[in-house]
Write a protein that holds these residues in place. Structure first.
Motif, short mmCIF file in Angstrom:
data_model
loop_
_atom_site.label_atom_id
_atom_site.label_comp_id
_atom_site.label_asym_id
_atom_site.label_seq_id
_atom_site.Cartn_x
_atom_site.Cartn_y
_atom_site.Cartn_z
N PRO A 1 -58.06 -58.75 -2.69
CA PRO A 1 -57.70 -59.48 -3.42
C PRO A 1 -57.75 -58.13 -4.56
O PRO A 1 -58.39 -56.87 -4.10
N ARG A 2 -57.23 -58.84 -5.91
CA ARG A 2 -56.53 -57.46 -6.62
C ARG A 2 -58.20 -56.40 -7.17
O ARG A 2 -57.27 -55.48 -7.23
N TRP A 3 -59.24 -56.93 -7.05
CA TRP A 3 -60.44 -56.55 -7.52
C TRP A 3 -60.57 -55.28 -6.52
O TRP A 3 -61.87 -54.27 -6.96
N ARG A 4 -59.95 -55.46 -5.17
CA ARG A 4 -60.71 -54.45 -4.40
C ARG A 4 -59.30 -53.69 -3.28
O ARG A 4 -59.53 -53.38 -3.06
N SER A 5 -58.14 -53.71 -4.13
CA SER A 5 -57.19 -53.51 -3.79
C SER A 5 -56.88 -51.61 -4.37
O SER A 5 -57.58 -51.17 -4.87
N SER B 1 -59.04 -49.82 -1.91
CA SER B 1 -60.38 -48.93 -1.72
C SER B 1 -60.05 -48.87 -0.68
O SER B 1 -60.89 -48.25 -0.18
N TRP C 1 -61.96 -57.47 3.13
CA TRP C 1 -63.18 -58.43 2.78
C TRP C 1 -62.49 -60.02 3.03
O TRP C 1 -61.93 -60.38 4.17
N SER D 1 -69.56 -59.45 -20.46
CA SER D 1 -69.17 -60.05 -19.90
C SER D 1 -68.61 -61.81 -20.65
O SER D 1 -69.07 -62.00 -21.49
#
Lengths: 255, 255, 255, 255, 255, 255
Positions: free
Chosen positions: C49-53, C55, C59, F75
């Motif tokens: 997913p983008r938020w983890r890309s 790294s 996932w 948030s």
């Protein structure tokens, strides 16, 4: 010229019908058209939706869905997306309409039958497999209702319903397309027919192409023959006893 | 036996096609099939949806909707309900598919044409009127793109597309059903055809009834004759000049 | 005093693990805890997913759902309701968390594994069956990735994971509750454990009642013994060869 | 200094009011303020929303929407987005509130009138055109209800309602802004007034600027004169006979 | 004739402004207008929404909401309903617009400030209290940005903003209505003004009644006097030091 | 080794309980666990949800939410996103379940109590603070119902409920984790207990790690001691008189 799976153009894939696949619904059928596997469950509830209440008529409806893991590449879950896609809606409506053509809703009495068609594995023709299996689940649910003494009339089913796809692939008219053929078909048609040889629904689409009326005629020939064979297999499956415990006759409460 | 509006079974309602109905879209057509009135607007945008980007191919899609006030009894607004119904989805997909059958998406280049079909007044046959009008709006949008020098190839349209309903009412096969006939038809069919006489889509449904293959044949005869007449009226309308100001040729930016 | 299905308090229901249930996902396992049947499919996609890309970490996530026909009374489809219920969310999160405890996401490399746990038939303990089956599907997906040469490190799995329910019914602490017991349990606990005997998750709830700490201790004893037995059955199932065709090693493209 | 369309600062655009635009609703009015065209349809239903039921009072509400093709650049459909935007909500509420100020809901009896204002073409001032047209549609719906003998009291309308925009553009106070002026106005105000010269709603906004109280006074002068002219045109249009077939007096069923 | 809370017609309720109510946001203000209590928090993020990116301009926006427990009768949570109501949308847009009138977005630089106005307790005038408190929170957020060296220009605020309600109750024009008066007011108006005495927004509504222009004038007199008093109290509150720890000047990264 | 806030491993943060925080709900409590601040409001309505109607039993439910400005980084608002996240659902269900364990729903009679737990400021442990505060609000609501003569039985509360978090941080078992510790805890556990020392809920999770059963035991020791201290503080707070005006006894209407 044989097809990649060795069939002739006018031959169905291997069809398997397993009744009693689940234990809770009144009808539960796993139907397989080759690698396509659809679980068709007919659940019975007393009463009808509010807009139909008091009419004395029953109701039959269907919901179609695909497991995310059913397709070659995982597909997103519609519950997660928060909305049902157009294709899902369209197929659910087609299945419901097809089944309502074979049942007398007055004879059904104020009962609702919901048919859930969940695709376990997809390899082309999921909607036609769903209709064909849904009819068998519906027949089991009717048997269940009859045993419970809840039908307004003993035999609400007027005919059997089956469906098959047919298409033009590589310039040839072919029956019961697997995904590999379906995805490159020039014309794609789904036919829903009765065991009396009459039609319930015909949906033919040129996929980026148009087609001659003579092609339509050839496709109908193949499809009607395919439906007749499916009707034979449905009858064979339904000749076996009900795959579960039937309820005791319990007359409905008068209100 | 005449129909309630005085027509013979094989006659279309009065058809009116008004181009240039709105000022902003590249194509904007009000089409009328008797009392059914649909506004078909073709809007052009540069570029294509992300999943198609870089393919060199254009995209044509359609959205169908009904004004709440279009129907005899006011219908709820889908934007207020927060979701699009199955019927709306189904018709939008049908219109888009039908139009894509007549256009070469490579010739269109990386442009998107969205056809909005908004029903102003409904009296049966809204989807077939929408397809027939949408083709005219699409043709105007193509003319607009050609003038702007934005087509990859000068003539992306390979044929004209029209559509008509046909059904069995009171045991008779009839063309172009108004609501009064449609609501009690035993069989209902929509046919989308080209001006070459070939088929794009055939959707026939038994409404709580089944139908013989010979009935299907008679319905196709009537529908194809109806489509041919509609093609003639489309051509007549398109023979008039473009109803607005065409853009100056502006060669697309190279990237 | 025996339970209604004849088991002693500390005995699991009959457990069956069928690998290779579907043909497309890298791992597909049908797991049965008595009448509870859950299909666990592990689908692999390249990238995260983008938020983890970027790294370097992979996932693993899970989605749990129930077929409408899985329950005694048909349940509504969450896709039709347009939103996922709290219970579904909660169980999906629990499964994902449990599996991430046994996998080294750096060793997995930038791959995503989605585990779909679809309940085919529900008879209590669906979430614990799902976790136990999901581990086996995950192990198959890891084998698939290893064969494809797509792992950053050859062995990302650090332990095996299984789960079981335990509860207080009729004043007695019992293992692996079927629906009939679960629905009247005074205390209900789910335990997720590793084959090293350590804990991943403990969720104990008094159902309209409270419970003593000594009861918690007895429940843990039973649950840990149950998990050990499940670990043994998982290992036995995984000792068989991979139930499909493994991919050829294809080194990942350098970017 | 004339405006780009040749008008003086205190002059309305050309106003056209077409009654009887659609055949089904009790009132259906196409109103045009220059190039802005809004279809205002008043649909009558017996009874009132549940929260109002049994009060003896009627209900009037409005829904505003824009066709995607109405704007210079196509706008997305709110039904497709699955939610109604803030602007749409705000205008719908404004229209409903404005109309309720001119009708005696007790005299209306337990009937509901829904006014749908659908923008066919947008060129500034759509909300004020909508209110002005909606009043005419409402008057026709009241005539229809009177003919049907369904009013609790013969004349529920206490006044006529019209609305117009006014703003500061290029430092000058101007009436009835088209999009070209509206988009660069420093101050923007909408005024809803009655034919008695009283106010129903005043909404003035500095667009990234503030304004003096004296400017507010000048804007009100222009707006009230504009509303008076609109009232005159409404009266002129309503002086013509009802544009359709009125129902026979049918006394309401006593319950 | 005094009002039920003992005030004269032209007197504000007791106003309290508490800065630094929360610890995380750059500005956090609890404002009280009598029993109405609104928490206004200004959160700073680097960068602007995508549609504004690269313009060099900052962005200020607001979201208004009510705690379910803030009202006399508990109100449903909009997150649970799954959609934001029209009133909420309308007020959020009003607050955002009002604040943008007092800030130079070029001077702000590419920073976004979101102002959350959450009503803790509602007793009439929540939107005007929200605007008045939001200005103070905005001012604190600007101080925070200045300290961090992240402003494009040292003083982006061009004026102070406050707002108050005014209405006609029992035939008398009154300032700052509590719920008890608001709910039975014949006319209701909200005025947003600057400390220079100019207007930002004027929204006056007849509640089932219409009003004369002279009434509008009297309402404006009262409202402007009320806003001036509110400006004085804002200035007094802001004369105190920043209620937290200011960041060290950290020059923004050049890209 | 002291913790960063100077506490020993087995010590709670400073706890503050403020009753009567809002004026409308029957119970309204602001609870603070150090910097974590949660507003717990108990609203009473006559009657129960439809599915429970006529059972003679009351209903207690809870909704948990966070203000956007409560967290270190703002948030997104769940009402704006249009759906409630999994975490929110999970915590709401936990709070409701915990409170229902201490109340006799038959004694409550057909009344509904909704507990809204809105986090004003988040610094770890929001769910345990919410449960602890919600109990106090519930107790006040019960007092209110008793005064109104609306309880079926005078004392529906069977015990007091409190909750606390405990975890393993830096290899040490610690009580009541602030965000700084929570975000890097290896094991995280929430315990809900009664003032009789029994357990209502135990939820322990290894965060990317697994934990030994002996660690679980140590965590339980600390948590139960923490809950006992919280019970003492709740009792102290509730020893003060009801912070508002109690209703007059009004016997419920017989139906």
């Amino acid at each position: 010229m044989l097809r990649s799976d060795g069939r002739n153009d006018d031959v169905l894939r291997e069809i398997r019908i397993t009744r009693g696949f689940q234990q809770w619904p009144a009808g539960s059928v796993l139907i397989e058209f080759g690698n396509t596997r659809v679980l068709c469950a007919a659940s019975v509830t007393e009463g009808v939706p509010r807009w139909r209440s008091g009419s004395g008529l029953g109701w039959v409806t269907a919901e179609y869905a695909m497991l995310p893991s059913a397709t070659h590449t995982r597909s997103d879950r519609e519950s997660v997306k928060g909305r049902i896609g157009g294709r899902t809606h369209e197929i659910s409506r087609l299945i419901g309409r097809s089944l309502r053509a074979c049942i007398d809703l007055a004879a059904l009495g104020e009962n609702t039958i919901v048919i859930d068609c969940d695709v376990i594995q997809a390899d082309g023709g999921t909607r036609t497999a769903a209709i064909t299996g849904a009819y068998v689940a519906l027949a089991d649910a009717v048997t269940w209702l009859a045993a419970a003494g809840r039908l307004a009339d003993p035999q609400p089913l007027s005919c059997a319903v089956s469906a098959v796809s047919v298409g033009v692939v590589d310039g040839r008219v072919r029956l019961d397309l697997p995904y590999e053929e379906d995805s490159r078909a020039e014309v794609d048609m789904n036919v829903v027919a009765t065991d009396a040889g009459t039609l319930i629904e015909v949906q033919g689409t040129g996929e980026g192409a148009t087609f001659a009326r003579s092609t339509l005629d050839k496709m109908l020939d193949l499809a009607l023959a395919g439906c007749a064979e499916l009707n034979r297999l449905q009858a064979e499956a339904l000749a076996q006893p009900y795959p579960g415990v039937l309820p005791e006759p319990k007359p409905r409460k008068s209100k």
